[in-house]
Write an enzyme that holds these catalytic residues in place. Structure first.
Site, PDB file in Angstrom:
ATOM      1  N   SER A   8      38.906  52.548  39.975  1.00  0.00           N
ATOM      2  CA  SER A   8      39.195  52.078  41.335  1.00  0.00           C
ATOM      3  C   SER A   8      40.653  52.362  41.667  1.00  0.00           C
ATOM      4  CB  SER A   8      38.930  50.578  41.447  1.00  0.00           C
ATOM      5  OG  SER A   8      39.509  50.113  42.650  1.00  0.00           O
ATOM      6  N   HIS A  33      36.450  55.452  42.863  1.00  0.00           N
ATOM      7  CA  HIS A  33      36.034  54.325  43.714  1.00  0.00           C
ATOM      8  C   HIS A  33      37.196  53.966  44.635  1.00  0.00           C
ATOM      9  CE1 HIS A  33      33.674  50.647  44.505  1.00  0.00           C
ATOM     10  NE2 HIS A  33      34.824  49.985  44.472  1.00  0.00           N
ATOM     11  N   ASP A  35      38.507  51.423  47.575  1.00  0.00           N
ATOM     12  CA  ASP A  35      38.289  50.088  48.143  1.00  0.00           C
ATOM     13  C   ASP A  35      38.962  49.972  49.494  1.00  0.00           C
ATOM     14  OD1 ASP A  35      36.813  48.560  46.118  1.00  0.00           O
ATOM     15  OD2 ASP A  35      38.551  48.982  44.851  1.00  0.00           O
ATOM     16  N   MET A  37      39.684  47.629  52.689  1.00  0.00           N
ATOM     17  CA  MET A  37      39.696  46.204  53.062  1.00  0.00           C
ATOM     18  C   MET A  37      40.267  46.039  54.463  1.00  0.00           C
ATOM     19  SD  MET A  37      41.175  44.625  49.555  1.00  0.00           S
ATOM     20  CE  MET A  37      40.490  45.093  47.960  1.00  0.00           C
ATOM     21  N   HIS A  67      33.895  52.019  49.120  1.00  0.00           N
ATOM     22  CA  HIS A  67      33.415  50.636  49.183  1.00  0.00           C
ATOM     23  C   HIS A  67      34.048  49.973  50.405  1.00  0.00           C
ATOM     24  CE1 HIS A  67      33.498  46.432  46.981  1.00  0.00           C
ATOM     25  NE2 HIS A  67      32.746  46.422  48.066  1.00  0.00           N
ATOM     26  N   MET A  69      34.768  47.009  52.432  1.00  0.00           N
ATOM     27  CA  MET A  69      34.819  45.542  52.528  1.00  0.00           C
ATOM     28  C   MET A  69      35.283  45.236  53.942  1.00  0.00           C
ATOM     29  SD  MET A  69      36.429  44.825  48.788  1.00  0.00           S
ATOM     30  CE  MET A  69      36.821  46.536  48.558  1.00  0.00           C
ATOM     31  N   MET A 138      28.784  42.628  43.003  1.00  0.00           N
ATOM     32  CA  MET A 138      30.187  42.267  42.789  1.00  0.00           C
ATOM     33  C   MET A 138      30.278  41.243  41.654  1.00  0.00           C
ATOM     34  SD  MET A 138      32.039  44.073  44.797  1.00  0.00           S
ATOM     35  CE  MET A 138      33.608  43.318  44.320  1.00  0.00           C
ATOM     36  N   ASP A 172      31.288  45.742  39.756  1.00  0.00           N
ATOM     37  CA  ASP A 172      32.660  45.996  40.221  1.00  0.00           C
ATOM     38  C   ASP A 172      33.438  44.695  40.139  1.00  0.00           C
ATOM     39  OD1 ASP A 172      34.952  46.814  41.548  1.00  0.00           O
ATOM     40  OD2 ASP A 172      33.988  47.046  43.509  1.00  0.00           O
ATOM     41  N   SER A 195      42.058  47.808  37.041  1.00  0.00           N
ATOM     42  CA  SER A 195      43.174  47.501  36.141  1.00  0.00           C
ATOM     43  C   SER A 195      42.952  48.060  34.742  1.00  0.00           C
ATOM     44  CB  SER A 195      43.368  45.986  36.017  1.00  0.00           C
ATOM     45  OG  SER A 195      43.021  45.345  37.194  1.00  0.00           O
TER      46      SER A 195
HETATM   47  C1  DX5 Z   1      37.734  44.143  44.457  1.00  0.00           C
HETATM   48  C2  DX5 Z   1      37.420  45.631  44.438  1.00  0.00           C
HETATM   49  C3  DX5 Z   1      37.346  46.226  43.088  1.00  0.00           C
HETATM   50  C4  DX5 Z   1      38.651  46.156  42.313  1.00  0.00           C
HETATM   51  C5  DX5 Z   1      38.360  46.109  40.855  1.00  0.00           C
HETATM   52  O1  DX5 Z   1      37.717  43.694  45.759  1.00  0.00           O
HETATM   53  O2  DX5 Z   1      36.169  45.874  45.068  1.00  0.00           O
HETATM   54  O3  DX5 Z   1      36.877  47.574  43.136  1.00  0.00           O
HETATM   55  O4  DX5 Z   1      39.489  47.261  42.581  1.00  0.00           O
HETATM   56  O5  DX5 Z   1      39.543  45.864  40.169  1.00  0.00           O
HETATM   57  P1  DX5 Z   1      39.584  45.319  38.657  1.00  0.00           P
HETATM   58  O6  DX5 Z   1      38.807  46.323  37.833  1.00  0.00           O
HETATM   59  O7  DX5 Z   1      41.026  45.278  38.369  1.00  0.00           O
HETATM   60  O8  DX5 Z   1      38.910  43.983  38.662  1.00  0.00           O
HETATM   61 ZN    ZN Z   2      35.287  47.952  44.913  1.00  0.00          ZN
END
Ligand code: DX5
Ligand code: ZN
Length: 219
Positions: A8, A33, A35, A37, A67, A69, A138, A172, A195
């Site tokens: 990610s 991936h 993200d 937001m 993804h 959100m 999730m 995820d 991470s």
């Molecule tokens: C959270 C995201 C994830 C996030 C995962 O809102 O959808 O994709 O980046 O991060 P880690 O692996 O650090 O939990």
């Molecule tokens: Zn994600």
């Protein structure tokens, strides 16, 4: 079913983004991936379509998995498809008609996927399974990287694998070598990790560690 590993980009070094996209591509991971937001569906902002375009420019062969959100993902499907999204994931909790939007994603030439949050019962996605290729369960509350894996979400993975054996099932949030093992044992075949992958100097070793966990899960 071969397990896919998706770093990610949320956890990347934004001061060296292009280099980190290349580092992820060369790590042996299967797809990137991304993200997105909107500070409404989740209490955070990340990045937008220009970063998806950057990924396409820097590593055109690295599959881009987006993804959304967002409360109104339906307003941005064309934007992200044009930016280079190859899979688009939209939340079952979003404020739009999924019966209309999932086919619209496919009509844009993009793979449609549906996502459910930790507090959402698995039954909520059942009406849409025939309209998507993938379900994302999730395993953290969306909005931030670096949270702990919520193991209570795993029964949803098992229920989906039993009900829709042909679908890709992704987890995820909070994925590391231990939680990857649990997720794959339960039926997941796609793992997003932010991470755990980006915060290590040697991402290829971290991808190998996840693959070893997946192999162990198969035993
Ligand atoms: C959270 C995201 C994830 C996030 C995962 O809102 O959808 O994709 O980046 O991060 P880690 O692996 O650090 O939990
Ligand atoms: Zn994600």
């Amino acid at each position: 079913m071969a397990v896919q590993i998706l770093p990610s980009l949320l956890a990347a070094d934004y001061g060296a983004l292009a280099a980190d996209i290349t580092r992820a591509f060369r790590s042996g991971a299967d797809a990137l991936h991304l993200d997105i937001m909107d500070a409404h569906f989740v209490p955070n902002l990340s990045f937008g379509p220009d970063i998806v375009k950057l990924c396409r420019r820097v590593e055109p062969e690295f599959y881009r998995h987006v993804h959304l959100m967002m409360t109104r993902p339906d307003l941005y499907l064309e934007v992200f498809a044009n930016a280079g999204a190859q899979t688009i994931q939209i939340h079952v909790e979003a404020d739009c008609d999924l019966h209309a939007e999932l086919p619209r994603i496919r009509a844009l030439g993009v793979r449609p996927a549906i996502v459910l949050n930790p507090e959402t019962p698995v039954e909520a996605v059942y009406p849409y399974l025939a309209l998507c290729d993938e379900v994302l369960v999730m395993t953290v509350h969306p909005g931030y990287g670096g949270q702990s894996f919520i193991a209570d979400c795993l029964p949803k993975v098992a229920a989906l694998r039993a009900r829709a054996p042909h679908l890709d099932i992704m987890v995820d949030g909070g994925v590391n070598a231990q939680t990857a093992l649990d997720a794959v044992r339960t039926g997941a075949n796609q793992l997003v990790a932010g991470s755990f992958l980006f915060k290590q100097a040697d991402m290829a070793s971290a991808v190998s560690a996840l693959r070893a966990a997946c192999d162990a899960a198969a035993c």
